[in-house]
Design an enzyme around this catalytic site. Structure first.
Site, PDB file in Angstrom:
ATOM      1  N   GLU A   1       1.371  57.978  20.447  1.00 12.78           N
ATOM      2  CA  GLU A   1       2.399  58.517  19.889  1.00 12.78           C
ATOM      3  C   GLU A   1       2.046  60.164  19.724  1.00 12.78           C
ATOM      4  O   GLU A   1       1.014  60.487  19.085  1.00 12.78           O
ATOM      5  CB  GLU A   1       2.651  58.054  18.412  1.00 12.78           C
ATOM      6  CG  GLU A   1       3.729  58.847  17.651  1.00 12.78           C
ATOM      7  CD  GLU A   1       3.917  58.209  16.133  1.00 12.78           C
ATOM      8  OE1 GLU A   1       3.114  57.364  15.594  1.00 12.78           O
ATOM      9  OE2 GLU A   1       4.857  58.845  15.504  1.00 12.78           O
TER      10      GLU A   1
ATOM     11  N   LYS B   1      -5.227  60.242  12.878  1.00 13.05           N
ATOM     12  CA  LYS B   1      -4.510  61.367  13.199  1.00 13.05           C
ATOM     13  C   LYS B   1      -3.882  62.218  12.205  1.00 13.05           C
ATOM     14  O   LYS B   1      -4.186  63.459  11.998  1.00 13.05           O
ATOM     15  CB  LYS B   1      -3.378  60.900  14.448  1.00 13.05           C
ATOM     16  CG  LYS B   1      -3.934  61.354  15.762  1.00 13.05           C
ATOM     17  CD  LYS B   1      -2.580  61.003  16.729  1.00 13.05           C
ATOM     18  CE  LYS B   1      -2.249  59.683  16.824  1.00 13.05           C
ATOM     19  NZ  LYS B   1      -1.215  59.344  17.708  1.00 13.05           N
TER      20      LYS B   1
ATOM     21  N   ARG C   1     -10.737  48.123  16.299  1.00 13.24           N
ATOM     22  CA  ARG C   1     -10.505  49.713  16.346  1.00 13.24           C
ATOM     23  C   ARG C   1     -11.998  50.246  16.495  1.00 13.24           C
ATOM     24  O   ARG C   1     -13.066  49.560  15.948  1.00 13.24           O
ATOM     25  CB  ARG C   1     -10.071  50.227  15.137  1.00 13.24           C
ATOM     26  CG  ARG C   1      -8.494  50.226  15.034  1.00 13.24           C
ATOM     27  CD  ARG C   1      -8.317  50.905  13.576  1.00 13.24           C
ATOM     28  NE  ARG C   1      -7.931  52.326  13.576  1.00 13.24           N
ATOM     29  CZ  ARG C   1      -6.618  52.734  14.159  1.00 13.24           C
ATOM     30  NH1 ARG C   1      -5.859  51.922  14.504  1.00 13.24           N
ATOM     31  NH2 ARG C   1      -6.548  54.098  14.386  1.00 13.24           N
TER      32      ARG C   1
HETATM   33  P1  ATP Z   1      -3.848  57.102  14.264  1.00 16.24           P
HETATM   34  O1  ATP Z   1      -4.156  55.995  13.100  1.00 16.24           O
HETATM   35  O2  ATP Z   1      -5.158  57.878  14.341  1.00 16.24           O
HETATM   36  O3  ATP Z   1      -2.682  58.020  13.841  1.00 16.24           O
HETATM   37  P2  ATP Z   1      -2.684  55.328  15.991  1.00 16.24           P
HETATM   38  O4  ATP Z   1      -3.012  54.195  16.444  1.00 16.24           O
HETATM   39  O5  ATP Z   1      -1.283  55.769  15.324  1.00 16.24           O
HETATM   40  O6  ATP Z   1      -3.868  56.421  15.315  1.00 16.24           O
HETATM   41  P3  ATP Z   1      -1.612  56.133  18.785  1.00 16.24           P
HETATM   42  O7  ATP Z   1      -0.950  57.381  19.020  1.00 16.24           O
HETATM   43  O8  ATP Z   1      -0.496  55.107  18.154  1.00 16.24           O
HETATM   44  O9  ATP Z   1      -2.371  56.346  17.181  1.00 16.24           O
HETATM   45  O10 ATP Z   1      -2.521  55.062  19.494  1.00 16.24           O
HETATM   46  C1  ATP Z   1      -2.415  54.645  20.858  1.00 16.24           C
HETATM   47  C2  ATP Z   1      -3.166  53.697  21.144  1.00 16.24           C
HETATM   48  O11 ATP Z   1      -4.525  53.986  20.863  1.00 16.24           O
HETATM   49  C3  ATP Z   1      -2.696  52.565  20.214  1.00 16.24           C
HETATM   50  O12 ATP Z   1      -2.699  51.355  21.128  1.00 16.24           O
HETATM   51  C4  ATP Z   1      -3.766  52.344  19.445  1.00 16.24           C
HETATM   52  O13 ATP Z   1      -3.975  51.043  19.050  1.00 16.24           O
HETATM   53  C5  ATP Z   1      -4.994  52.845  19.984  1.00 16.24           C
HETATM   54  N1  ATP Z   1      -6.160  53.526  19.155  1.00 16.24           N
HETATM   55  C6  ATP Z   1      -5.930  54.377  18.027  1.00 16.24           C
HETATM   56  N2  ATP Z   1      -6.783  54.586  17.122  1.00 16.24           N
HETATM   57  C7  ATP Z   1      -8.003  54.019  17.755  1.00 16.24           C
HETATM   58  C8  ATP Z   1      -9.129  53.601  17.622  1.00 16.24           C
HETATM   59  N3  ATP Z   1      -9.844  54.119  16.656  1.00 16.24           N
HETATM   60  N4  ATP Z   1      -9.924  52.595  18.206  1.00 16.24           N
HETATM   61  C9  ATP Z   1      -9.093  51.845  19.436  1.00 16.24           C
HETATM   62  N5  ATP Z   1      -7.951  52.364  19.756  1.00 16.24           N
HETATM   63  C10 ATP Z   1      -7.367  53.142  18.941  1.00 16.24           C
HETATM   64 MG    MG Z   2       0.189  53.989  16.433  1.00 19.52          MG
END
Ligand code: ATP
Ligand code: MG
Length: 570
Positions: free
Chosen positions: A39, A275, A265
């Site tokens: 995102e 984020k 994760r």
């Molecule tokens: P945040 O919680 O930091 O906002 P998010 O998951 O909302 O992270 P996205 O931009 O939706 O951020 O993430 C893109 C991809 O990266 C998703 O498939 C998510 O599952 C993966 N991802 C995000 N954080 C992690 C992590 N700490 N470890 C592994 N994969 C991750």
């Molecule tokens: Mg997300």
């Protein structure tokens, strides 16, 4: 919590790759298609690196492809700056999506049509219940939810209202479109989830064309299906969403049927990988920006001097687990250090200089020494390092009254200047306050290159720079951004920020080659650590970031059995 790292997985094999193997063996797919779906509401962090390496790595290994898809369904938080940064960071990490760059917003029209399809089938309805009331009516894990009084609207009324929602007739939050599934479902995600909300906002790609936006749950799986994704790899918190993911696939005329698989994760001690929180750090100026070298962002790690190869190796070593765990930051640093020990060119920099005058070296004279760039790699070549009568050594490398185990320079003692000569300290000059201002020394001209013809040994080898040739530099030393391994565990995250996360040394002196050589590289400053030039550098004033120190705390954690101890000068 147990650490994933104590039993490293076999290279590259994990449960996800096994599932894919089995799917291919059963001829469920002809080719493997994955996607990385960020995102664009912030910069990528090291947790995303795990997801990127997994999705792109799997595609490479199975000869398939991986899409980069921006999950841009929330225009209030998304910005072009983030889109650009994400593309740059994925490329930097070493991956390429070729022509497969997509956006959830590319599918807004199709998603809308499918929403009308659900309405037509009596499987979605427009709900006017205020949002807080709707939340209260969802029930809890122990109590079923209650039906909205709008749940039994006719198909025609729903279609009419939904079209008018699209046309922008209603204010934000006035109504939503919900799936009609089961308000008593044990899985809360199936209790008539919201598919569309009204949002009058300008979208970076679709502008003001839309007044309604799909939710993540509704957009994500359908985008996967449109792109013929075979394996939709996501983090564990989506496991509870899988029944909903599948419900949409069952109830819509989608062109393919992707399979969602969840993995753990990445969490790392002393880091926060959220984020939302990283955005707060940037906005409230607790750090200098998204690429501040203390940030766990890919942009921050790059600026700090972490090579992308080291990050990929780290992700390979932690492996893919099904259960969440926390990785020690020392394990990350160990991987970076090991990589840099192999690859980083060596040079000399004096971080806290002490001047030394060589009394028997002719005034006005200078010479150059050829010093190897890497002790174990001849192909790395050599560079010329100038030498003259006045040089700087590290303040720590001299003691006037040394204790027993101090082997470095002291009055009357001989040491080696790396690659140059053997030298003996004769006297110490002090200022009125008693502080040492310089050392007076003599050198042995017969030891050119650093070895004595009579074979006599010295205990210690020091790094140095020629005072007349050295370039002044600022050195930035980074400590963990948080003062505890589990930030926020006992209160506010912000309260756990480490007030000493940045230390600045302003008076360093570095060898002149560092002013002219490859600005991108990360170097080993002999006996000090790994450093790279910061973009804040100017012509007359260099700035270096410390990537990692030389000392390997992880090797100690592992009982000293691990390799990766840096090569020490003789
Ligand atoms: P945040 O919680 O930091 O906002 P998010 O998951 O909302 O992270 P996205 O931009 O939706 O951020 O993430 C893109 C991809 O990266 C998703 O498939 C998510 O599952 C993966 N991802 C995000 N954080 C992690 C992590 N700490 N470890 C592994 N994969 C991750
Ligand atoms: Mg997300």
């Amino acid at each position: 919590m147990p650490s994933e790292t104590t039993a490293p997985p076999e290279a590259g094999r994990d449960f996800i790759r096994e599932i894919i193997d089995a799917d291919l063996a059963a001829r469920r797919h002809q080719t493997v298609v994955t996607r990385f779906p960020p995102e664009p509401n912030g910069y990528l962090h090291i947790g995303h690196a795990k997801s990127i390496c997994l999705n792109f790595g799997v595609a490479q290994e199975f000869g398939g492809r991986c899409h980069l898809r921006f999950d841009d369904t929330n225009p209030t938080k998304e910005e072009q700056e983030f889109i650009d940064a994400i593309e740059r960071d994925v490329r930097w990490l070493g991956f390429d999506w070729g022509k497969h760059l997509y956006h959830a917003s590319d599918y807004f029209e199709q998603l809308y049509e499918w929403a009308e399809h659900l309405i037509g089938a009596g499987k979605a309805y427009v709900d006017d219940t205020p949002l807080d009331e709707m939340r209260a009516m969802r029930g809890s894990l122990t109590e079923p939810g209650r039906h909205s009084r709008f749940r039994d609207r006719s198909v025609d009324e729903n279609l009419d209202l939904f079209r008018r929602m699209r046309a922008g007739e209603f204010p934000n939050g006035a109504r939503v479109l919900r799936a009609k599934i089961d308000m008593a479902a044990g899985n809360m995600n199936l209790r008539d989830p919201v598919l569309y909300r009204i949002l009058h906002a300008t979208h970076p790609r679709t502008g003001t064309a839309w007044s309604i936006y799909p939710t993540y749950d509704y957009a994500h799986g359908q985008s996967d299906a449109i792109e013929h994704i075979t394996h939709s790899l996501c983090t564990l918190e989506f496991a509870d969403h899988q029944p909903l993911y599948d419900w949409f696939l069952d109830n819509l005329p989608v062109p393919s049927r992707p399979r969602q698989i969840e993995f753990a994760r990445l969490n790392i001690t002393y880091m926060v990988l959220s984020k939302r929180f990283l955005t707060e750090l940037v906005q409230k100026k607790h750090v200098k920006g998204w690429d501040d070298p203390r940030m766990p962002t890919l942009a921050g790690l790059r600026r700090r001097g972490v090579p992308p190869e080291a990050l990929r190796e780290f992700v390979r070593r932690i492996g893919m687990a099904r259960a969440n765990s926390i990785i020690e930051v020392a394990m990350f640093e160990h991987t970076v250090r090991e990589h840099l020990n192999r690859s980083a060119p060596r040079c000399m920099a004096v971080l806290r200089p002490l001047k030394l005058v060589i009394e028997n070296y002719p005034e006005g004279q200078s010479e150059e020494f050829e010093i190897a760039n890497h002790p174990e790699n001849e192909a790395a070549g050599a560079r010329k390092v100038p030498f003259s009568r006045e040089i700087y050594i590290e303040r720590d490398d001299f003691m006037e009254d040394p204790p027993k185990k101090f082997f470095r320079l002291a009055p009357g003692r001989e040491v080696r200047l790396r690659g140059a000569y053997l030298l003996t300290c004769r006297s110490v000059t002090k200022d009125a306050s008693g502080a040492i201002t310089e050392l007076r020394c003599t050198y042995d001209p017969a030891t050119r290159g650093g070895d004595a013809p009579d074979g006599r040994k010295v205990q210690s080898t020091l790094h140095w720079v020629s005072a007349a040739h050295a370039v002044p530099a600022e050195i930035r030393i980074y400590n963990p951004l948080f003062s505890r391994p589990d930030p926020g565990a006992e209160g506010e995250l912000l309260d756990d920020l480490n007030p000493n996360s940045l230390e600045t040394l302003s008076g360093a002196q570095v060898e002149p080659s560092l002013a002219t050589n490859n600005a991108e590289a990360t170097f080993q400053f002999e006996r000090q650590g790994y450093f790279c030039r910061d973009p804040d550098s100017t012509r007359g004033r260099l700035v270096f970031n410390r990537t990692v120190a030389l000392r390997d705390t992880w090797a100690k954690v592992q009982g000293g059995g691990k390799p990766g101890t840096p090569a020490k000068p003789r």
